[in-house]
Design a protein around this motif. Structure first.
Motif, mmCIF file in Angstrom:
data_model
loop_
_atom_site.group_PDB
_atom_site.id
_atom_site.type_symbol
_atom_site.label_atom_id
_atom_site.label_comp_id
_atom_site.label_asym_id
_atom_site.label_seq_id
_atom_site.Cartn_x
_atom_site.Cartn_y
_atom_site.Cartn_z
ATOM 1 N N GLU A 43 8.517 46.241 -74.680
ATOM 2 C CA GLU A 43 8.118 46.017 -76.071
ATOM 3 C C GLU A 43 6.600 45.875 -76.180
ATOM 4 O O GLU A 43 5.979 46.413 -77.094
ATOM 5 C CB GLU A 43 8.806 44.778 -76.638
ATOM 6 N N ILE A 54 -0.960 41.143 -77.016
ATOM 7 C CA ILE A 54 0.453 40.869 -76.741
ATOM 8 C C ILE A 54 0.625 40.769 -75.229
ATOM 9 O O ILE A 54 0.119 41.607 -74.480
ATOM 10 C CB ILE A 54 1.396 41.921 -77.364
ATOM 11 N N MET A 62 -4.448 47.160 -80.567
ATOM 12 C CA MET A 62 -3.655 46.065 -79.983
ATOM 13 C C MET A 62 -3.751 46.204 -78.470
ATOM 14 O O MET A 62 -3.550 47.294 -77.921
ATOM 15 C CB MET A 62 -2.207 46.174 -80.424
ATOM 16 N N GLN A 111 3.976 48.313 -78.326
ATOM 17 C CA GLN A 111 3.077 47.803 -79.361
ATOM 18 C C GLN A 111 1.607 47.998 -79.024
ATOM 19 O O GLN A 111 0.770 48.122 -79.914
ATOM 20 C CB GLN A 111 3.351 46.320 -79.610
#
Length: 123
Positions: free
Chosen positions: A85, A53, A27, A89
């Motif tokens: 956050e 993200i 990610m 992630q």
């Protein structure tokens, strides 16, 4: 002026490390991703099939930016969240916020960056 020596790893070790990293399942987080650099990089990586993200000081702004990018590139996996956050992630974290923001943001996410690959796009 004294010469500095650079400690170099054998090429075989570097190649092994790259192969073990397995980029396909990572990610990518873009802190400060609502700005031009973060948006551009996030979109390009998403178009290349990466899960992305976008992080921002304002999570609502990151979510809105992710929605805009998904409209530009349907079928991509782009989400938005607050910087902390997004950092949690992401396996690979891109720092795309302005230079002046380093002093305030980096201490806030210091623990979340441990063990991550961090790429700075800060100019």
């Amino acid at each position: 002026m004294p010469r500095r020596t650079i400690r170099r790893r054998p090429i075989k070790v570097v190649i092994m490390a790259i192969e073990e990293f397995n980029w396909r399942r990572r990610m990518l987080a873009f802190l400060g991703g609502t700005g031009p650099e973060g948006r551009g990089l996030a979109l390009r990586y998403a178009l290349a099939g990466k899960e992305v993200i976008i992080g921002s000081r304002r999570p609502d702004r990151a979510v809105a930016t992710a929605e805009e990018l998904r409209l530009l590139a349907p079928g991509t996996r782009i989400s938005g969240a607050g910087n902390r956050e997004a950092c949690l992630q992401g396996d690979i974290v891109f720092l795309t916020f302005p230079y002046d923001a380093q002093r305030s943001l980096l201490p806030q996410i210091e623990r979340e960056l441990v063990g991550k690959v961090v790429v700075s796009a800060i100019a």
